[in-house]
Design a protein around this motif. Structure first.
Motif, PDB file in Angstrom:
ATOM      1  N   PHE A 115      85.967  24.625   6.269  1.00  0.00           N
ATOM      2  CA  PHE A 115      86.492  23.321   5.994  1.00  0.00           C
ATOM      3  C   PHE A 115      87.328  22.568   6.993  1.00  0.00           C
ATOM      4  N   GLN A 131      86.349  21.845   9.956  1.00  0.00           N
ATOM      5  CA  GLN A 131      85.586  21.123  10.823  1.00  0.00           C
ATOM      6  C   GLN A 131      85.297  19.822   9.951  1.00  0.00           C
ATOM      7  N   HIS A 132      85.521  19.741   8.828  1.00  0.00           N
ATOM      8  CA  HIS A 132      85.216  18.646   7.855  1.00  0.00           C
ATOM      9  C   HIS A 132      86.448  17.482   8.119  1.00  0.00           C
ATOM     10  N   ARG A 133      85.922  16.272   7.700  1.00  0.00           N
ATOM     11  CA  ARG A 133      86.994  15.289   7.453  1.00  0.00           C
ATOM     12  C   ARG A 133      87.537  15.204   6.051  1.00  0.00           C
ATOM     13  N   SER A 134      86.611  15.584   5.269  1.00  0.00           N
ATOM     14  CA  SER A 134      87.001  15.734   3.793  1.00  0.00           C
ATOM     15  C   SER A 134      86.040  16.635   3.065  1.00  0.00           C
ATOM     16  N   VAL A 135      86.576  17.147   1.926  1.00  0.00           N
ATOM     17  CA  VAL A 135      85.886  18.052   1.276  1.00  0.00           C
ATOM     18  C   VAL A 135      85.792  17.843  -0.288  1.00  0.00           C
ATOM     19  N   VAL A 189      92.949  18.854   5.434  1.00  0.00           N
ATOM     20  CA  VAL A 189      91.728  18.316   5.220  1.00  0.00           C
ATOM     21  C   VAL A 189      91.596  17.597   3.656  1.00  0.00           C
TER      22      VAL A 189
END
Length: 295
Positions: free
Chosen positions: A175, A177-181, A254
């Motif tokens: 997670f 590496q994500h901007r949002s989840v 995140v």
């Protein structure tokens, strides 16, 4: 009926013991027992069950407790207001603040308030939102910081902050590496989470009721300071207010998709006189947080 009797009665009801109540009140136990016996004789009712050294309220005692709280609350309000009318230059503010906020948001508020009002004594009590609501309703606290989407009808509230709730993961987690989840993906991960009574848990389960799903909670605690190292060491992931991890190099924040926010309010018992020191604290808090964290 005497005010002293009411104070003794409420302390016994709170502690479930004549002995402990006498110790707390710093009064000899026979004096406490006699006062309660006279109170029961006056009312012609039995207020306490006394069996096997266990003390509990009778049905009549439960009803009388609400009257006693209201009488003592009204008396305290009258004393406060009369003291202000006499121009008393001192006072006390008793406020409850959830532990996470007391560590990451309120230190500067408390510091600046005490600098502006050095004659006032500020007492801070740390508990979860549900417990704070109960303490305010029972008169144990003048006011407190609560959170959530629903406010009890018994409380008067003023909104002062909206803060983003974020997913917190260690740097090596996918997670990170994500901007949002999405929320559904979050609950599928091993979760380190707060116990019942804390505002983030209540918000979490509100989302579950709306969106469905079964969370994978692997560990629960009411110590937010324990959650951070457990997440850092890979036991699971969690959610915090963004302010908690804003300057943390060990955890990555995140956003949820869609974003998730929590409204924070300062609350006190409705239809209760709010003393001048308490009003000063509310006004100061609202002024200091105006526009902070709004979306």
């Amino acid at each position: 009926m005497e005010i002293r009797q009411l104070r003794y009665f409420l302390e016994i009801a709170r502690l479930g013991s004549f002995t402990r109540a006498a110790e707390q009140l710093r009064v000899a136990q026979p004096a406490v027992s006699m006062a309660i016996r006279k109170l029961e004789e006056t009312l012609e009712l039995v207020l306490f069950n006394r069996q096997d050294r266990k003390v509990s309220l009778t049905a009549e005692g439960e009803i009388f407790r609400e009257h006693a709280r209201r009488i003592l609350g009204d008396l305290e309000s009258a004393e406060q207001e009369m003291a202000e009318l006499r121009g008393l230059g001192r006072g006390e503010v008793r406020v409850g603040i959830p532990p996470m906020l007391s560590a990451y948001f309120f230190p500067a508020i408390i510091r600046d308030f005490t600098r502006r009002y050095p004659a006032l004594h500020l007492s801070v009590h740390g508990e979860g939102t549900w417990r704070l609501q109960k303490m305010i309703s029972q008169g144990e606290l003048d006011m407190g910081v609560i959170a959530g989407r629903s406010v009890p009808d018994t409380l008067e509230c003023r909104h002062f902050l909206q803060e983003e709730v974020v997913i917190c993961v260690p740097p090596g987690h996918p997670f990170a590496q994500h901007r949002s989840v999405p929320f559904a993906e979050f609950i599928g991960e091993p979760l380190v989470f707060f116990k019942e009574g804390y505002y983030l848990r209540e918000l979490f389960f509100e989302e579950l009721r709306e969106k469905g799903g079964t969370p994978n909670i692997v560990f629960e605690t009411n110590l937010y300071s324990l959650i951070k190292p457990l997440v850092r060491d890979g036991l699971g992931i969690t959610s915090f207010l963004r302010m908690v991890v804003a300057n943390d190099n060990d955890l990555i924040a995140v956003s949820f998709d869609p974003p998730l926010h929590l409204d924070l309010m300062i609350a006190w018992k409705k239809h209760t006189y709010l003393s001048r020191p308490n009003r000063a604290f509310v006004d100061f808090l609202l002024a200091q947080t105006q526009g902070h964290g709004d979306t």
